[in-house]
Scaffold this motif. Structure first.
Motif, PDB file in Angstrom:
ATOM      1  N   LEU A 156     -19.422  52.773 192.614  1.00 21.10           N
ATOM      2  CA  LEU A 156     -18.767  52.460 193.887  1.00 21.10           C
ATOM      3  C   LEU A 156     -19.691  51.652 194.790  1.00 21.10           C
ATOM      4  O   LEU A 156     -19.293  50.620 195.345  1.00 21.10           O
ATOM      5  N   VAL A 157     -20.931  52.113 194.931  1.00 20.34           N
ATOM      6  CA  VAL A 157     -21.902  51.403 195.769  1.00 20.34           C
ATOM      7  C   VAL A 157     -22.154  50.004 195.221  1.00 20.34           C
ATOM      8  O   VAL A 157     -22.244  49.030 195.974  1.00 20.34           O
ATOM      9  N   ASN A 158     -22.259  49.881 193.906  1.00 18.60           N
ATOM     10  CA  ASN A 158     -22.492  48.588 193.286  1.00 18.60           C
ATOM     11  C   ASN A 158     -21.373  47.605 193.634  1.00 18.60           C
ATOM     12  O   ASN A 158     -21.617  46.436 193.947  1.00 18.60           O
ATOM     13  N   GLY A 159     -20.127  48.091 193.597  1.00 16.75           N
ATOM     14  CA  GLY A 159     -18.995  47.248 193.953  1.00 16.75           C
ATOM     15  C   GLY A 159     -18.997  46.861 195.423  1.00 16.75           C
ATOM     16  O   GLY A 159     -18.666  45.720 195.783  1.00 16.75           O
ATOM     17  N   LEU A 160     -19.376  47.796 196.286  1.00 15.23           N
ATOM     18  CA  LEU A 160     -19.453  47.506 197.714  1.00 15.23           C
ATOM     19  C   LEU A 160     -20.516  46.448 198.005  1.00 15.23           C
ATOM     20  O   LEU A 160     -20.314  45.576 198.863  1.00 15.23           O
TER      21      LEU A 160
END
Length: 299
Positions: free
Chosen positions: A59-63
């Motif tokens: 999720l953080v990577n996508g953000l």
């Protein structure tokens, strides 16, 4: 030290890395470095927490990808489980975010939890303040994922995002007393799985029953689905905070409380305490409260 702080405030990632190392190792002069930090109300500090396997790192990577497209500068503190051999971070999150490692607008720091029950690192407050001083637009703090004891992230992040998966439906009542109480935003990740819609519906009912209604979003982090909506929800929550200055005071109070607790505990040595109790036990008629009162004036 003054030149190092100047470089940090100018956005030097090399200076930032050096400052973090000084603070983590409690090197000479680190206190002055911290006391000279200017206030920062610009950086949005977002805590990403939730049970293991919820997809927090993905999720953080996508953000990060979406925020870079917007020209934002992003900092990440990834708190990893400590190695049982040397208490260093296992660096799992850094591996997953490797594609951003050499980007000038991204700074990733892995930190070891070192057994901290709250899922964070003992120096997380100081490191987050150093990264805020470096001028990031967004600072994400991803916790280890140890379950309900992760609630201390709510005392550091201005927005706490609790990430869960559809399979957590049966656990929602037990989570209610821990993670569920600290969420500013709920994210149901892996929402392409079976029963996701039913779980989201039940979670929204629970969120609606809280004193302050909380957003519940669906995401599929592997395909970036729902991530733009999540960024919008984060920005909206941050905007609301500016209208409630008491929240800022509450956050600072919690951080001050944690720092004071750590400073007070420096006077105590666990091994020394063990030897004292071991000796007292041999004398018979041991009472823990009487022991603490006689030794430390506390019961």
């Amino acid at each position: 030290m003054r030149s190092l702080l100047t470089a940090l405030l100018q956005g030097s990632t090399r200076a930032l890395a050096r400052c973090i190392t000084l603070v983590e190792n409690e090197a000479s002069g680190y206190e002055a470095l911290l006391t000279d930090l200017p206030p920062n109300d610009h950086t949005r500090v977002i805590g990403i927490t939730g049970p293991p396997g919820a997809g927090k790192s993905t999720l953080v990577n996508g953000l990060i990808e979406l925020l870079l497209e917007q020209g934002k500068k992003v900092g990440i503190i990834a708190v990893d489980p400590s190695s049982p051999f040397n208490y260093g971070a296992l660096l799992g999150d850094r591996v997953r975010m490797a594609q951003h490692f050499n980007n000038d607008h991204v700074f990733i720091r892995s930190m070891a939890s070192r057994g901290a029950l709250g899922g964070l690192s003992p120096r997380i407050i100081e490191v987050s303040d150093l990264m805020k001083a470096a001028g990031f637009d967004y600072l994400f703090i991803e916790t280890v994922g140890v379950g309900q004891s992760e609630v201390e992230i709510a005392g550091i992040a201005t927005t706490t995002v609790v990430v869960v998966v559809p399979e957590a439906g049966d656990e929602i009542q037990t989570m209610k007393a821990g993670l569920m109480e600290i969420a500013d935003i709920f994210v149901v990740n892996k929402a392409d799985r079976d029963n996701a819609d039913a779980f989201v519906k039940n979670l929204r009912i629970l969120a609606h029953s809280r004193v302050q209604e909380t957003a519940v979003l669906k995401t599929v982090a592997t395909t970036n689905e729902g991530l733009r909506e999540l960024i919008q929800a984060i920005d909206q929550h941050q905007l609301q905070l500016t209208q409630h200055p008491e929240k800022h005071a509450q956050l600072l109070t919690e951080k001050a409380w944690q720092l004071l607790q750590r400073q007070r505990m420096r006077a105590f040595n666990r091994q020394e305490l063990y030897q004292q109790i071991k000796t007292a036990l041999q004398q018979g008629d041991f009472n823990l409260y009487r022991f603490l009162q006689s030794r430390y004036g506390a019961a």
